[in-house]
Write a protein that holds these residues in place. Structure first.
Motif, mmCIF file in Angstrom:
data_model
loop_
_atom_site.group_PDB
_atom_site.id
_atom_site.type_symbol
_atom_site.label_atom_id
_atom_site.label_comp_id
_atom_site.label_asym_id
_atom_site.label_seq_id
_atom_site.Cartn_x
_atom_site.Cartn_y
_atom_site.Cartn_z
ATOM 1 N N ASP A 179 0.809 -1.217 0.000
ATOM 2 C CA ASP A 179 0.000 0.000 0.000
ATOM 3 C C ASP A 179 0.837 1.260 0.000
ATOM 4 O O ASP A 179 0.386 2.314 0.429
ATOM 5 N N ASP A 180 2.067 1.164 -0.451
ATOM 6 C CA ASP A 180 2.933 2.345 -0.514
ATOM 7 C C ASP A 180 2.389 3.306 -1.569
ATOM 8 O O ASP A 180 2.327 2.961 -2.748
ATOM 9 N N PRO A 181 1.992 4.532 -1.203
ATOM 10 C CA PRO A 181 1.438 5.465 -2.201
ATOM 11 C C PRO A 181 2.452 5.937 -3.221
ATOM 12 O O PRO A 181 2.081 6.471 -4.263
ATOM 13 N N ASN A 182 3.755 5.739 -2.938
ATOM 14 C CA ASN A 182 4.789 6.166 -3.881
ATOM 15 C C ASN A 182 5.215 5.055 -4.836
ATOM 16 O O ASN A 182 6.111 5.257 -5.658
ATOM 17 N N ALA A 183 4.613 3.876 -4.691
ATOM 18 C CA ALA A 183 4.969 2.772 -5.578
ATOM 19 C C ALA A 183 4.577 3.102 -7.024
ATOM 20 O O ALA A 183 3.526 3.681 -7.287
ATOM 21 N N TYR A 211 -6.119 6.105 -2.451
ATOM 22 C CA TYR A 211 -5.609 6.683 -1.208
ATOM 23 C C TYR A 211 -6.389 7.919 -0.765
ATOM 24 O O TYR A 211 -6.231 8.366 0.365
ATOM 25 N N GLY A 212 -7.219 8.467 -1.663
ATOM 26 C CA GLY A 212 -8.023 9.620 -1.305
ATOM 27 C C GLY A 212 -7.202 10.879 -1.100
ATOM 28 O O GLY A 212 -5.978 10.887 -1.235
ATOM 29 N N VAL A 213 -7.893 11.951 -0.771
ATOM 30 C CA VAL A 213 -7.265 13.225 -0.399
ATOM 31 C C VAL A 213 -7.999 13.698 0.849
ATOM 32 O O VAL A 213 -8.874 14.581 0.789
ATOM 33 N N VAL A 266 -12.393 10.649 0.427
ATOM 34 C CA VAL A 266 -12.101 9.502 1.282
ATOM 35 C C VAL A 266 -11.309 8.458 0.507
ATOM 36 O O VAL A 266 -11.477 8.311 -0.708
ATOM 37 N N PRO A 267 -10.422 7.696 1.161
ATOM 38 C CA PRO A 267 -9.711 6.609 0.479
ATOM 39 C C PRO A 267 -10.619 5.393 0.313
ATOM 40 O O PRO A 267 -11.378 5.050 1.213
ATOM 41 N N TRP A 268 -10.497 4.744 -0.835
ATOM 42 C CA TRP A 268 -11.349 3.597 -1.125
ATOM 43 C C TRP A 268 -10.598 2.275 -1.066
ATOM 44 O O TRP A 268 -11.172 1.230 -1.368
ATOM 45 N N GLN A 269 -9.322 2.302 -0.675
ATOM 46 C CA GLN A 269 -8.624 1.037 -0.511
ATOM 47 C C GLN A 269 -9.228 0.286 0.674
ATOM 48 O O GLN A 269 -9.595 0.872 1.678
ATOM 49 N N GLY A 270 -9.341 -1.010 0.533
ATOM 50 C CA GLY A 270 -9.996 -1.814 1.554
ATOM 51 C C GLY A 270 -11.479 -1.958 1.314
ATOM 52 O O GLY A 270 -12.083 -2.929 1.772
ATOM 53 N N LYS A 271 -12.091 -0.982 0.589
ATOM 54 C CA LYS A 271 -13.513 -1.067 0.260
ATOM 55 C C LYS A 271 -13.715 -1.559 -1.169
ATOM 56 O O LYS A 271 -14.707 -2.211 -1.471
ATOM 57 N N LEU A 272 -12.781 -1.216 -2.048
ATOM 58 C CA LEU A 272 -12.819 -1.675 -3.436
ATOM 59 C C LEU A 272 -11.563 -2.470 -3.731
ATOM 60 O O LEU A 272 -10.481 -2.140 -3.235
ATOM 61 N N THR A 273 -11.691 -3.502 -4.544
ATOM 62 C CA THR A 273 -10.525 -4.286 -4.942
ATOM 63 C C THR A 273 -9.717 -3.521 -5.987
ATOM 64 O O THR A 273 -10.155 -2.489 -6.515
ATOM 65 N N LYS A 274 -8.519 -4.028 -6.298
ATOM 66 C CA LYS A 274 -7.673 -3.381 -7.305
ATOM 67 C C LYS A 274 -8.381 -3.327 -8.644
ATOM 68 O O LYS A 274 -8.342 -2.311 -9.354
ATOM 69 N N ASP A 275 -9.057 -4.417 -9.013
ATOM 70 C CA ASP A 275 -9.776 -4.435 -10.293
ATOM 71 C C ASP A 275 -10.912 -3.415 -10.305
ATOM 72 O O ASP A 275 -11.140 -2.734 -11.311
ATOM 73 N N GLN A 276 -11.612 -3.299 -9.190
ATOM 74 C CA GLN A 276 -12.707 -2.325 -9.123
ATOM 75 C C GLN A 276 -12.173 -0.888 -9.178
ATOM 76 O O GLN A 276 -12.778 -0.026 -9.814
ATOM 77 N N LEU A 277 -11.044 -0.651 -8.527
ATOM 78 C CA LEU A 277 -10.432 0.681 -8.586
ATOM 79 C C LEU A 277 -10.043 1.043 -10.012
ATOM 80 O O LEU A 277 -10.241 2.182 -10.459
ATOM 81 N N LEU A 278 -9.502 0.071 -10.751
ATOM 82 C CA LEU A 278 -9.114 0.335 -12.134
ATOM 83 C C LEU A 278 -10.337 0.526 -13.015
ATOM 84 O O LEU A 278 -10.338 1.364 -13.931
#
Length: 401
Positions: A292-296, A356-358, A364-376
């Motif tokens: 979950d590194d935001p700089n990755a 990660y949200g602002v 709001v951040p949506w990690q943990g609520k949406l999967t990687k595929d859903q985020l994309l």
């Protein structure tokens, strides 16, 4: 006979009351179930039960406000603010004057009452107990992973304190020795102390430095005029540079020699290019350990197939439309259909903003609520809205891309 009649009547009333009570519980539970679905589709983007997000935490809000007040606030909070309602104004001021979406017309009174029923039921539910995870044992010979900067000064080993104290003691003794020697030698020298040759020596300047003469640091003015250095009556004295300046110059020469030997001759130190490569390797290892590194660095590409965009549209409608508008025109959040972006308009930028949200701006951040595929999928759908020209778009924000 009358006694039997009264008994039958009382028994009938009790039976009817019992049936009503039994029938009321499933109805209330059904209201809460329906309210949960409505809450997740319209409110969860900005509200949480336990913590403040874009809006306030909603746990026990039914105890702080009456149902009638909550219904009016959910319908149109800004109308209550404009009317000067004390509680509505206080909430509006506390949460950075971000207007809450008005649900009048999109939600019925029954829907709003179902939301309140869900909040009531969720508030009264017992909090989940989080089990403490025991620390993983450290293998024999393995080094702890805590950073050195996490060690408090008072937690340093006793040997370090001993070395620091010993160094300070040696410095004090050296200064005391110099002072005592000066006090002993100065009277013994008598008038020879003021001889010009001695005063110009390093020892003489050191002694007179203790007596308040700063010639050791500043040098001594010779007041000797340069020959042939007369410009419009301005003459130049031939004074030495201050000793402190010359000392620093000599120190830089010694440092340069040591630097050259260390980095270019003996090659015992890493140059900038090597340091960069090592830091990049460390960053890669860190990114591998911390997903979950935001700089990755991410290298996603926009999804264009219709199924993915439809899935993204559904996710957008359930989670994003409350703040960005059903067509992306922007309400509380910015307009997503123009060419201006606050945090970058590339799919990877949008992906990270959604993930990660602002929080400082209410996103709001949506990690943990949406999967990687859903985020994309939702990021790709957002990009597909560009140029759609919805009605009543919000003014551009950010930089054009």
């Amino acid at each position: 006979m009358n006694g039997i009649t009264q008994f039958v009547r009382k028994s009938g009333l009790a039976l009817v009351a019992g049936l009503l009570l039994l029938a009321g519980s499933p109805t209330q539970a059904q209201d809460a179930v329906a309210g949960k679905k409505i809450f997740e589709g319209n409110c969860a983007a900005c509200h949480s039960l336990e913590a403040d997000v874009v809006g306030p935490a909603l746990k026990d809000v039914h105890k702080r406000r009456g149902n009638e007040w909550l219904v009016q606030f959910i319908k149109n909070s800004q109308a209550m603010v404009a009317a000067g309602d004390k509680d509505a104004v206080a909430i509006f001021e506390k949460f950075n004057k971000i207007p809450m979406t008005a649900f009048e017309g999109s939600l019925s009174d029954a829907d709003i009452n179902n939301i309140i029923a869900y909040i009531t039921e969720a508030s009264e539910a017992p909090s989940a107990v989080v089990a403490e995870v025991p620390a993983a044992p450290v293998a024999p010979g393995a080094q702890p992973t805590a950073a050195a900067s996490d060690v408090a000064f008072m937690d340093l080993p006793p040997l370090v304190f001993f070395i620091i104290a010993l160094t300070a003691l040696v410095l004090v003794l050296v200064l005391a020795l110099i002072y005592m020697l000066a006090r002993l030698l100065v009277p013994m020298m008598g008038d020879s102390l003021y001889d010009e040759d001695f005063r110009e020596s390093w020892a003489g300047r050191l002694i007179f430095l203790f007596r308040g003469d700063l010639a050791l640091m500043t040098g001594k003015a010779k007041d000797v005029v340069h020959s042939n250095h007369d410009f419009d009556g301005i003459q130049e004295y031939d004074n030495d540079l201050p000793p402190w300046w010359k000392t620093m110059f000599y120190v830089t020469i010694v440092f340069a020699v040591g630097y050259m030997l260390h980095f270019h001759v003996l090659k015992t130190g890493a140059l900038q290019a090597q340091e960069y490569e090592m830091e990049m390797e460390q960053a890669a290892l860190f990114a591998a350990l911390h997903a979950d590194d935001p700089n990755a660095v991410t290298n996603y590409t926009v999804l264009t197939d219709q199924a993915a965009l439809e899935a993204g549209k559904t996710i957008y409608g359930q989670n994003c439309a409350a703040c960005h508008g059903p067509e992306g025109q922007g309400t509380v959040g910015p307009n997503l259909t123009d060419e201006y972006w606050l945090h970058g308009g590339d799919v990877n930028d949008v992906f990270k903003t959604v993930k990660y949200g602002v929080p400082s701006k209410g996103m709001v951040p949506w990690q943990g609520k949406l999967t990687k595929d859903q985020l994309l999928e939702v990021s790709s759908y957002i990009l597909s809205l560009q140029g759609s020209n919805p009605a009543n778009p919000k003014e551009p924000q950010g930089e054009k891309q």
